[in-house]
Motif scaffolding. Structure first.
Motif, PDB file in Angstrom:
ATOM      1  N   GLU A  27     -45.439  47.313  71.330  1.00  0.00           N
ATOM      2  CA  GLU A  27     -45.810  48.450  72.188  1.00  0.00           C
ATOM      3  C   GLU A  27     -44.609  49.039  72.912  1.00  0.00           C
ATOM      4  N   GLY A  28     -43.433  48.443  72.726  1.00  0.00           N
ATOM      5  CA  GLY A  28     -42.223  48.973  73.351  1.00  0.00           C
ATOM      6  C   GLY A  28     -41.892  48.370  74.704  1.00  0.00           C
ATOM      7  N   GLN A  29     -42.654  47.367  75.129  1.00  0.00           N
ATOM      8  CA  GLN A  29     -42.377  46.726  76.411  1.00  0.00           C
ATOM      9  C   GLN A  29     -41.197  45.781  76.276  1.00  0.00           C
ATOM     10  N   GLN A  30     -40.340  45.759  77.295  1.00  0.00           N
ATOM     11  CA  GLN A  30     -39.189  44.871  77.323  1.00  0.00           C
ATOM     12  C   GLN A  30     -39.544  43.599  78.096  1.00  0.00           C
ATOM     13  N   VAL A  31     -39.295  42.455  77.481  1.00  0.00           N
ATOM     14  CA  VAL A  31     -39.549  41.165  78.122  1.00  0.00           C
ATOM     15  C   VAL A  31     -38.250  40.374  78.134  1.00  0.00           C
ATOM     16  N   ILE A  32     -37.795  39.965  79.314  1.00  0.00           N
ATOM     17  CA  ILE A  32     -36.604  39.120  79.396  1.00  0.00           C
ATOM     18  C   ILE A  32     -37.018  37.696  79.066  1.00  0.00           C
ATOM     19  N   VAL A  33     -36.487  37.177  77.979  1.00  0.00           N
ATOM     20  CA  VAL A  33     -36.864  35.853  77.491  1.00  0.00           C
ATOM     21  C   VAL A  33     -36.145  34.767  78.281  1.00  0.00           C
ATOM     22  N   ARG A  34     -34.845  34.966  78.513  1.00  0.00           N
ATOM     23  CA  ARG A  34     -34.071  33.984  79.260  1.00  0.00           C
ATOM     24  C   ARG A  34     -32.701  34.558  79.580  1.00  0.00           C
ATOM     25  N   ASP A  78     -39.540  25.540  77.709  1.00  0.00           N
ATOM     26  CA  ASP A  78     -39.481  26.506  78.797  1.00  0.00           C
ATOM     27  C   ASP A  78     -40.373  27.709  78.492  1.00  0.00           C
ATOM     28  N   THR A  79     -40.347  28.157  77.236  1.00  0.00           N
ATOM     29  CA  THR A  79     -41.207  29.272  76.840  1.00  0.00           C
ATOM     30  C   THR A  79     -42.675  28.905  76.989  1.00  0.00           C
ATOM     31  N   HIS A  80     -43.024  27.688  76.584  1.00  0.00           N
ATOM     32  CA  HIS A  80     -44.407  27.214  76.732  1.00  0.00           C
ATOM     33  C   HIS A  80     -44.810  27.208  78.205  1.00  0.00           C
ATOM     34  N   THR A  81     -43.919  26.722  79.069  1.00  0.00           N
ATOM     35  CA  THR A  81     -44.210  26.681  80.507  1.00  0.00           C
ATOM     36  C   THR A  81     -44.464  28.081  81.040  1.00  0.00           C
ATOM     37  N   ARG A  82     -43.653  29.036  80.613  1.00  0.00           N
ATOM     38  CA  ARG A  82     -43.821  30.413  81.091  1.00  0.00           C
ATOM     39  C   ARG A  82     -45.124  31.031  80.594  1.00  0.00           C
ATOM     40  N   VAL A  83     -45.516  30.704  79.356  1.00  0.00           N
ATOM     41  CA  VAL A  83     -46.792  31.209  78.825  1.00  0.00           C
ATOM     42  C   VAL A  83     -47.947  30.675  79.666  1.00  0.00           C
ATOM     43  N   ALA A 119     -27.735  17.677  66.333  1.00  0.00           N
ATOM     44  CA  ALA A 119     -28.764  17.077  67.190  1.00  0.00           C
ATOM     45  C   ALA A 119     -28.788  17.728  68.559  1.00  0.00           C
ATOM     46  N   ASN A 120     -27.612  17.986  69.124  1.00  0.00           N
ATOM     47  CA  ASN A 120     -27.551  18.611  70.452  1.00  0.00           C
ATOM     48  C   ASN A 120     -28.066  20.048  70.412  1.00  0.00           C
ATOM     49  N   THR A 121     -27.812  20.733  69.311  1.00  0.00           N
ATOM     50  CA  THR A 121     -28.318  22.101  69.179  1.00  0.00           C
ATOM     51  C   THR A 121     -29.846  22.108  69.105  1.00  0.00           C
ATOM     52  N   TYR A 122     -30.407  21.195  68.302  1.00  0.00           N
ATOM     53  CA  TYR A 122     -31.866  21.132  68.207  1.00  0.00           C
ATOM     54  C   TYR A 122     -32.482  20.705  69.540  1.00  0.00           C
ATOM     55  N   LYS A 123     -31.772  19.884  70.296  1.00  0.00           N
ATOM     56  CA  LYS A 123     -32.242  19.524  71.632  1.00  0.00           C
ATOM     57  C   LYS A 123     -32.313  20.767  72.521  1.00  0.00           C
ATOM     58  N   THR A 124     -31.289  21.618  72.414  1.00  0.00           N
ATOM     59  CA  THR A 124     -31.294  22.879  73.169  1.00  0.00           C
ATOM     60  C   THR A 124     -32.472  23.750  72.760  1.00  0.00           C
ATOM     61  N   VAL A 125     -32.703  23.852  71.453  1.00  0.00           N
ATOM     62  CA  VAL A 125     -33.840  24.639  70.960  1.00  0.00           C
ATOM     63  C   VAL A 125     -35.147  24.089  71.518  1.00  0.00           C
ATOM     64  N   GLY A 126     -35.292  22.765  71.483  1.00  0.00           N
ATOM     65  CA  GLY A 126     -36.518  22.153  71.996  1.00  0.00           C
ATOM     66  C   GLY A 126     -36.729  22.428  73.473  1.00  0.00           C
TER      67      GLY A 126
END
Length: 234
Positions: free
Chosen positions: A67-74, A137-142, A125-132
């Motif tokens: 719809e064109g709305q801007q959402v700041i993810v992080r 954090d995204t789940h918490t915000r939802v 492993a550290n990168t996937y930890k960051t992704v997790g």
């Protein structure tokens, strides 16, 4: 481009456990680039040609809805990896990354992702930890968006930014990069008017101080009470 000194990354959690010669091999494929304030480092749905490590500055990650709305993810701070589409199983970037201030970042071609992860398992492993962590954090915000009042969401957003970038000053704890009331509205799924009303009320109560693209939390405890849906009466 000049050779990047390994001391710039040696102390970062992302590269923990990697020997100096390994860091040199990782850096051999990196490119260092400066990004002026407000410039786009990459754009949503653009082919993911590279992944990045922020050396200096702050990055705002923004996703546009159909719809064109801007959402700041992080927000991304110095020392963090970003643009890691390959770790998400994507070939395009899921959002746009803007430089909040003048930034310096290292980048590697996306084609090097599998090679580096195989050669340096701790890096992968550290990168996937960051992704997790970011997915959590995204789940918490939802959940916050679905269950909390807007003042709670705004309070939680400010507290997260304090934890990420808070800098102690004589006035309180400063969110250490330029952030506007519109930015806060886009982070919390509300309107500029509502954010302005809340911040003004909190300023009257001595909880925060705000100015042009600047927020200082004077009383984090009271802000935490608001975030938890509790009365701030002492």
């Amino acid at each position: 481009m000049g050779r990047v000194d390994r001391s710039l990354i040696a102390g970062l959690p992302l590269f923990a456990g990697i020997a100096p010669e390994g860091l040199d091999r990782i850096l051999a494929g990196a490119r260092s680039t400066r990004y002026p304030k407000d410039s786009a480092i990459f754009e949503q749905e653009e082919e993911a040609h590279a992944f990045f490590l922020l050396l200096d500055g702050h990055i705002r990650v923004v996703r546009s809805t159909p719809e064109g709305q801007q959402v700041i993810v992080r927000y991304i701070s110095a020392g963090e990896i970003f643009g890691i589409a390959s770790a998400l199983g994507r070939t395009t970037y899921p959002a746009t990354a803007f430089a909040v201030v003048d930034c310096v970042a290292l980048s590697w071609p996306t084609s090097m992702w599998s090679e580096l992860s195989a050669q340096f398992p701790s890096f992968g492993a550290n990168t996937y930890k960051t992704v997790g962590t970011r997915l959590q954090d995204t789940h918490t915000r939802v959940v916050e968006m679905a269950t909390e009042q807007v003042e709670q969401r705004v309070a939680h957003a400010l507290l997260r930014l304090l934890e990420q970038t808070g800098k102690k000053t004589d006035e309180g704890i400063l969110i250490d990069f330029p952030i506007s009331r519109q930015d806060i509205a886009e982070m919390t799924g509300t309107t500029l008017h509502t954010v302005s009303r809340l911040l003004s009320a909190w300023e009257d109560k001595g909880m925060i101080r705000s100015g042009r693209q600047k927020v200082t939390v004077v009383d984090p405890h009271k802000l935490m009470l608001v975030a938890n849906g509790r009365s701030e009466r002492s």
